[in-house]
Design a protein around this motif. Structure first.
Motif, PDB file in Angstrom:
ATOM      1  N   HIS A  47     -33.272  54.252 -18.143  1.00  0.00           N
ATOM      2  CA  HIS A  47     -33.037  53.857 -19.538  1.00  0.00           C
ATOM      3  C   HIS A  47     -31.703  53.117 -19.699  1.00  0.00           C
ATOM      4  O   HIS A  47     -31.546  52.321 -20.634  1.00  0.00           O
ATOM      5  CB  HIS A  47     -33.078  55.085 -20.459  1.00  0.00           C
ATOM      6  CG  HIS A  47     -31.888  55.993 -20.329  1.00  0.00           C
ATOM      7  ND1 HIS A  47     -31.823  57.011 -19.407  1.00  0.00           N
ATOM      8  CD2 HIS A  47     -30.702  56.018 -21.001  1.00  0.00           C
ATOM      9  CE1 HIS A  47     -30.669  57.640 -19.521  1.00  0.00           C
ATOM     10  NE2 HIS A  47     -29.958  57.062 -20.471  1.00  0.00           N
TER      11      HIS A  47
ATOM     12  N   ARG B 226     -31.175  48.707 -20.700  1.00  0.00           N
ATOM     13  CA  ARG B 226     -30.351  48.267 -21.825  1.00  0.00           C
ATOM     14  C   ARG B 226     -29.320  47.213 -21.439  1.00  0.00           C
ATOM     15  O   ARG B 226     -28.472  46.844 -22.243  1.00  0.00           O
ATOM     16  CB  ARG B 226     -29.652  49.466 -22.473  1.00  0.00           C
ATOM     17  CG  ARG B 226     -30.625  50.389 -23.199  1.00  0.00           C
ATOM     18  CD  ARG B 226     -29.930  51.508 -23.951  1.00  0.00           C
ATOM     19  NE  ARG B 226     -30.874  52.220 -24.793  1.00  0.00           N
ATOM     20  CZ  ARG B 226     -31.196  51.865 -26.028  1.00  0.00           C
ATOM     21  NH1 ARG B 226     -30.647  50.781 -26.561  1.00  0.00           N
ATOM     22  NH2 ARG B 226     -32.072  52.570 -26.730  1.00  0.00           N
TER      23      ARG B 226
ATOM     24  N   THR C 244     -25.468  45.773 -30.399  1.00  0.00           N
ATOM     25  CA  THR C 244     -25.484  44.973 -29.182  1.00  0.00           C
ATOM     26  C   THR C 244     -24.111  44.367 -28.929  1.00  0.00           C
ATOM     27  O   THR C 244     -23.522  43.749 -29.820  1.00  0.00           O
ATOM     28  CB  THR C 244     -26.518  43.838 -29.277  1.00  0.00           C
ATOM     29  OG1 THR C 244     -27.786  44.384 -29.637  1.00  0.00           O
ATOM     30  CG2 THR C 244     -26.649  43.120 -27.947  1.00  0.00           C
TER      31      THR C 244
ATOM     32  N   LEU D 265     -23.070  53.533 -21.511  1.00  0.00           N
ATOM     33  CA  LEU D 265     -24.473  53.645 -21.912  1.00  0.00           C
ATOM     34  C   LEU D 265     -25.056  55.003 -21.534  1.00  0.00           C
ATOM     35  O   LEU D 265     -25.999  55.469 -22.180  1.00  0.00           O
ATOM     36  CB  LEU D 265     -25.292  52.524 -21.277  1.00  0.00           C
ATOM     37  CG  LEU D 265     -24.972  51.106 -21.775  1.00  0.00           C
ATOM     38  CD1 LEU D 265     -25.844  50.079 -21.064  1.00  0.00           C
ATOM     39  CD2 LEU D 265     -25.158  50.999 -23.288  1.00  0.00           C
TER      40      LEU D 265
ATOM     41  N   THR E 101     -26.691  56.030 -25.957  1.00  0.00           N
ATOM     42  CA  THR E 101     -27.864  55.173 -25.745  1.00  0.00           C
ATOM     43  C   THR E 101     -28.241  54.355 -26.972  1.00  0.00           C
ATOM     44  O   THR E 101     -29.311  53.757 -27.015  1.00  0.00           O
ATOM     45  CB  THR E 101     -29.066  56.036 -25.323  1.00  0.00           C
ATOM     46  OG1 THR E 101     -29.323  57.012 -26.351  1.00  0.00           O
ATOM     47  CG2 THR E 101     -28.788  56.736 -24.007  1.00  0.00           C
TER      48      THR E 101
ATOM     49  N   TRP F  24     -26.703  51.692 -27.814  1.00  0.00           N
ATOM     50  CA  TRP F  24     -26.212  50.336 -27.605  1.00  0.00           C
ATOM     51  C   TRP F  24     -27.044  49.601 -26.562  1.00  0.00           C
ATOM     52  O   TRP F  24     -27.610  50.208 -25.656  1.00  0.00           O
ATOM     53  CB  TRP F  24     -24.748  50.346 -27.141  1.00  0.00           C
ATOM     54  CG  TRP F  24     -23.821  50.923 -28.149  1.00  0.00           C
ATOM     55  CD1 TRP F  24     -23.383  52.210 -28.216  1.00  0.00           C
ATOM     56  CD2 TRP F  24     -23.239  50.242 -29.258  1.00  0.00           C
ATOM     57  NE1 TRP F  24     -22.558  52.383 -29.293  1.00  0.00           N
ATOM     58  CE2 TRP F  24     -22.453  51.185 -29.961  1.00  0.00           C
ATOM     59  CE3 TRP F  24     -23.305  48.938 -29.732  1.00  0.00           C
ATOM     60  CZ2 TRP F  24     -21.735  50.856 -31.102  1.00  0.00           C
ATOM     61  CZ3 TRP F  24     -22.593  48.610 -30.870  1.00  0.00           C
ATOM     62  CH2 TRP F  24     -21.823  49.555 -31.543  1.00  0.00           C
ATOM     63  N   SER F  25     -27.089  48.285 -26.716  1.00  0.00           N
ATOM     64  CA  SER F  25     -27.610  47.391 -25.689  1.00  0.00           C
ATOM     65  C   SER F  25     -26.494  46.429 -25.311  1.00  0.00           C
ATOM     66  O   SER F  25     -25.606  46.139 -26.126  1.00  0.00           O
ATOM     67  CB  SER F  25     -28.827  46.614 -26.197  1.00  0.00           C
ATOM     68  OG  SER F  25     -29.903  47.489 -26.468  1.00  0.00           O
TER      69      SER F  25
END
Length: 428
Positions: free
Chosen positions: A224, A228, A370, A400, A404, A406-407
């Protein structure tokens, strides 16, 4: 465990020691330095405290190099070189007069002795004190030969310190490789969000973890987290699907000239407001950075490497950009045409950018999700692209794993640098 003195006490004693120098240490106030050396296991008491304090300063300076050999060359960390000159720690420099030691330290940064005294020297004292306390904490947390933790179990032979750090010429490396919440350093610390929309964040002390070519070992990267992170070949100013764009800056937070082919210059150019004739009527990003520097008493002075300051996006708002984060990672050296970037400063800037983004998301009620990073340090900063890529990915993955929401976009205009990022990404 022996209690450690406060950071400010060490700073004050280092300031007082600068002029007389190590040969006259016995005539200087040294209670905080002595207590730190004792806690680190570098001396046993009054009979060897002077030698212990010298060993402590030598170990702290080497910590500033990140474990690399200490030498007076451009590829050695400038802060470590300046600290070594300030206290005469280089070979055959112990008895050099104070004025000559300060002149040599100023020459590391290519500035006058007066400018060095008013700004850089304060940073040298603060960072040296931070390094001394950090390595002493590591020593006191490490079991001694009798099974007890800390330097009190190791004795005055330096066994509480990482290998070699208690010796004047040791090349030992610290074992603490994480990102601990180290003691604070004055100027630019913490987080500021103002009505004008500018903000800053400084991560924990720069030299609190190892500065090596490769980042510290990490656990396997979960799927995961990998999902991202997106690597792209694209000029950062053309990114359309990121809330925050990160710009690489020098420690004076002075952006590149608008015509320069750098990330900083490109973002400055793209964010500027123009009239119908194409003329710039508002150079938004440097204007807001200047406001932040003046309001925080840093105009013309450096901030600590790893500091991140946020501004509005200027004209880039039309691309969906909500904030620009300015990461101060590059320290000018010699005549100012060259820069030094410590990998640790790169990693700290990533950490600080995420922390600031979380705070801005709450304080400014912005729907931020993002963040877009360039390959920080691989341009004029002089880091090899693979080193910069590995540290950037290490720091991004670390964030990250913990958050989680955020990308991340990693962008570069160079296809070969994108290949390097992909290669580093496969090194799990």
């Amino acid at each position: 465990m022996r209690s450690l003195p406060p950071h400010h006490s060490l700073v004050e004693e280092l300031r007082a020691l600068r002029r007389p120098g190590l040969p006259r240490l016995r005539h200087c106030a040294r209670e905080a330095l002595r207590d730190t050396a004792l806690a680190a296991g570098l001396c046993g008491g009054e009979e060897d405290e002077l030698e212990g304090i010298e060993r402590l300063l030598g170990a702290a300076v080497r910590r500033l190099t990140g474990g690399s050999p200490l030498h007076d060359g451009p590829d050695c960390d400038p802060l470590a070189r300046a600290a070594a000159h300030t206290f005469g720690l280089f070979a055959d420099r112990r008895g050099v007069p104070a004025a000559d030691r300060r002149k040599a330290a100023a020459a590391v940064y290519g500035v006058s002795t007066e400018r060095f005294r008013r700004s850089y020297e304060l940073e040298v004292f603060a960072e040296l004190a931070t390094a001394a306390l950090a390595l002493t904490r590591e020593a006191t947390a490490r079991p001694g030969p009798n099974g007890r933790s800390g330097a009190n179990g190791g004795g005055p032979d330096g066994q509480g310190l990482p290998d070699g750090q208690g010796l004047p010429d040791g090349q030992g490396l610290p074992n603490g490789q994480g990102l601990p919440n180290g003691p604070s350093v004055p100027n630019g610390e913490g987080r500021h969000v103002t009505a004008g929309g500018t903000a800053s964040r400084t991560a924990p002390a720069t030299h609190a973890f190892l500065l090596l070519a490769d980042p510290p070992p990490a656990a396997p990267v979960p799927a995961h987290v990998t999902a991202r992170i997106d690597i792209r070949v694209c000029p950062i100013e053309l990114v359309r699907d990121a809330d925050i764009l990160v710009s690489s800056e020098n420690v004076y937070l002075e952006m590149s000239k608008i015509f320069r082919p750098t990330v900083s210059g490109a973002l400055r150019r793209a964010a500027a407001t123009r009239n119908t004739a194409g003329e710039i009527v508002d150079d938004v990003l440097p204007r807001e950075l200047g406001t932040w520097l003046r309001s925080h008493g840093r105009a013309g002075l450096p901030v600590r490497p790893g500091t991140v300051v946020a501004t509005s996006p200027g004209a880039l708002a039309a691309h969906g950009v909500r904030r620009i984060h300015h990461a101060a990672v590059s320290t000018p050296v010699e005549d100012g045409d060259r820069y030094h970037v410590a990998p640790a400063a790169l990693a700290e800037a990533v950490q600080a950018s995420f922390a600031l983004a979380r705070e801005e998301r709450a304080a400014l009620s912005l729907p931020l999700s993002t963040i877009c990073f360039p390959l920080i340090g691989a341009g004029r900063g002089g880091l090899p692209a693979l080193v910069a890529a590995r540290w950037l990915l290490w720091a991004v993955r670390r964030e990250l794993r913990e958050d989680t929401t955020w990308s991340v976009r990693l962008v570069t205009r160079r296809p070969d640098h994108a290949d390097v990022l992909r290669a580093a990404s496969s090194d799990r």
